[in-house]
Each structure stands twice: as C-alpha cells, then as structure tokens.
Design a protein around this motif. Sequence first.
Motif, PDB file in Angstrom:
ATOM      1  N   GLY A 134       0.780  -1.229   0.000  1.00  0.00           N
ATOM      2  CA  GLY A 134       0.000   0.000   0.000  1.00  0.00           C
ATOM      3  C   GLY A 134       0.812   1.279   0.000  1.00  0.00           C
ATOM      4  O   GLY A 134       0.239   2.369   0.054  1.00  0.00           O
ATOM      5  N   VAL A 135       2.136   1.171  -0.056  1.00  0.00           N
ATOM      6  CA  VAL A 135       2.987   2.366  -0.021  1.00  0.00           C
ATOM      7  C   VAL A 135       2.736   3.238  -1.249  1.00  0.00           C
ATOM      8  O   VAL A 135       2.540   4.456  -1.132  1.00  0.00           O
ATOM      9  CB  VAL A 135       4.484   1.977   0.082  1.00  0.00           C
ATOM     10  N   GLY A 136       2.739   2.640  -2.438  1.00  0.00           N
ATOM     11  CA  GLY A 136       2.515   3.398  -3.676  1.00  0.00           C
ATOM     12  C   GLY A 136       1.153   4.070  -3.684  1.00  0.00           C
ATOM     13  O   GLY A 136       1.027   5.234  -4.068  1.00  0.00           O
ATOM     14  N   SER A 137       0.137   3.353  -3.254  1.00  0.00           N
ATOM     15  CA  SER A 137      -1.216   3.921  -3.195  1.00  0.00           C
ATOM     16  C   SER A 137      -1.273   5.115  -2.251  1.00  0.00           C
ATOM     17  O   SER A 137      -1.899   6.140  -2.560  1.00  0.00           O
ATOM     18  CB  SER A 137      -2.221   2.863  -2.728  1.00  0.00           C
ATOM     19  N   LYS A 138      -0.618   5.001  -1.112  1.00  0.00           N
ATOM     20  CA  LYS A 138      -0.600   6.113  -0.155  1.00  0.00           C
ATOM     21  C   LYS A 138       0.123   7.323  -0.732  1.00  0.00           C
ATOM     22  O   LYS A 138      -0.324   8.463  -0.548  1.00  0.00           O
ATOM     23  CB  LYS A 138       0.044   5.674   1.156  1.00  0.00           C
ATOM     24  N   LEU A 139       1.232   7.087  -1.433  1.00  0.00           N
ATOM     25  CA  LEU A 139       1.949   8.202  -2.054  1.00  0.00           C
ATOM     26  C   LEU A 139       1.098   8.897  -3.108  1.00  0.00           C
ATOM     27  O   LEU A 139       1.005  10.129  -3.138  1.00  0.00           O
ATOM     28  CB  LEU A 139       3.252   7.708  -2.683  1.00  0.00           C
ATOM     29  N   ILE A 140       0.462   8.120  -3.981  1.00  0.00           N
ATOM     30  CA  ILE A 140      -0.390   8.703  -5.029  1.00  0.00           C
ATOM     31  C   ILE A 140      -1.567   9.442  -4.401  1.00  0.00           C
ATOM     32  O   ILE A 140      -1.898  10.564  -4.801  1.00  0.00           O
ATOM     33  CB  ILE A 140      -0.886   7.620  -6.010  1.00  0.00           C
ATOM     34  N   ASN A 141      -2.220   8.837  -3.419  1.00  0.00           N
ATOM     35  CA  ASN A 141      -3.360   9.494  -2.775  1.00  0.00           C
ATOM     36  C   ASN A 141      -2.950  10.788  -2.083  1.00  0.00           C
ATOM     37  O   ASN A 141      -3.697  11.774  -2.099  1.00  0.00           O
ATOM     38  CB  ASN A 141      -4.054   8.547  -1.797  1.00  0.00           C
ATOM     39  N   VAL A 201       1.813  -0.041 -14.990  1.00  0.00           N
ATOM     40  CA  VAL A 201       0.681   0.425 -15.795  1.00  0.00           C
ATOM     41  C   VAL A 201      -0.624  -0.044 -15.164  1.00  0.00           C
ATOM     42  O   VAL A 201      -1.566   0.740 -15.014  1.00  0.00           O
ATOM     43  CB  VAL A 201       0.797  -0.058 -17.259  1.00  0.00           C
ATOM     44  N   ARG A 202      -0.691  -1.312 -14.730  1.00  0.00           N
ATOM     45  CA  ARG A 202      -1.894  -1.830 -14.058  1.00  0.00           C
ATOM     46  C   ARG A 202      -2.157  -1.076 -12.754  1.00  0.00           C
ATOM     47  O   ARG A 202      -3.296  -0.744 -12.430  1.00  0.00           O
ATOM     48  CB  ARG A 202      -1.757  -3.331 -13.782  1.00  0.00           C
ATOM     49  N   PHE A 203      -1.099  -0.803 -12.003  1.00  0.00           N
ATOM     50  CA  PHE A 203      -1.248  -0.060 -10.745  1.00  0.00           C
ATOM     51  C   PHE A 203      -1.866   1.307 -10.999  1.00  0.00           C
ATOM     52  O   PHE A 203      -2.827   1.698 -10.322  1.00  0.00           O
ATOM     53  CB  PHE A 203       0.120   0.089 -10.058  1.00  0.00           C
ATOM     54  N   TYR A 204      -1.328   2.040 -11.961  1.00  0.00           N
ATOM     55  CA  TYR A 204      -1.842   3.385 -12.227  1.00  0.00           C
ATOM     56  C   TYR A 204      -3.280   3.339 -12.741  1.00  0.00           C
ATOM     57  O   TYR A 204      -4.101   4.182 -12.374  1.00  0.00           O
ATOM     58  CB  TYR A 204      -0.935   4.138 -13.189  1.00  0.00           C
ATOM     59  N   LYS A 205      -3.616   2.353 -13.559  1.00  0.00           N
ATOM     60  CA  LYS A 205      -5.009   2.208 -14.012  1.00  0.00           C
ATOM     61  C   LYS A 205      -5.922   1.950 -12.819  1.00  0.00           C
ATOM     62  O   LYS A 205      -7.010   2.515 -12.736  1.00  0.00           O
ATOM     63  CB  LYS A 205      -5.124   1.092 -15.042  1.00  0.00           C
ATOM     64  N   LYS A 206      -5.470   1.100 -11.904  1.00  0.00           N
ATOM     65  CA  LYS A 206      -6.244   0.812 -10.687  1.00  0.00           C
ATOM     66  C   LYS A 206      -6.445   2.078  -9.860  1.00  0.00           C
ATOM     67  O   LYS A 206      -7.483   2.252  -9.207  1.00  0.00           O
ATOM     68  CB  LYS A 206      -5.519  -0.250  -9.867  1.00  0.00           C
ATOM     69  N   MET A 207      -5.460   2.975  -9.898  1.00  0.00           N
ATOM     70  CA  MET A 207      -5.540   4.231  -9.154  1.00  0.00           C
ATOM     71  C   MET A 207      -6.350   5.301  -9.893  1.00  0.00           C
ATOM     72  O   MET A 207      -6.444   6.424  -9.431  1.00  0.00           O
ATOM     73  CB  MET A 207      -4.131   4.762  -8.857  1.00  0.00           C
TER      74      MET A 207
END
Length: 74
Positions: free
Chosen positions: A17-24, A45-51
């Motif tokens: 969840g580190v990347g998600s927290k940074l993007i959020n 690419v999948r991560f960013y689409k999910k975000m």
Amino acid sequence: KEFIGALFVDNDYQGLGVGSKLINFVLNKYDTLSLAVYKENLKSVRFYKKMGFEILSEEINEDSKHPEYIMKNN
C-alpha cells in the motif's frame, strides 16, 4: 497540472500500500495529475489504471529511448 516523472517503491515494500498512499497524498494536493511510465512496465501500468489513471498518449522517452505512456488521473 502537475506531473510525476518517476515513482519507485523498494521491492521489499511493494504490495503493502505504499505506492497507493503516495499517489493518494499527491491527489489530495492537486486536482489534475499526469505521469510517465514505461510501456513494458506492465505491473506499474496496471497499478496506475487501478488508481484511476488513463493512457493519454505513447511517446519515446528522450533519455532511455524506450516507449512510455503518458497517463492522467480521471
């Protein structure tokens, strides 16, 4: 319009969840956010689409000469 040139999370901390927290965190500061990600980096690419990001265009990175996507949040 703000731009992320690179975002890296150490392999030992991926999937936690580190990347998600940074993007959020950044999305709470800016309404519009765009970024570049290497086309062959399918996991990212999948991560960013999910975000909530979508692919706007495909370009060749000037430094590496590798194809990359320019993505933007919805």
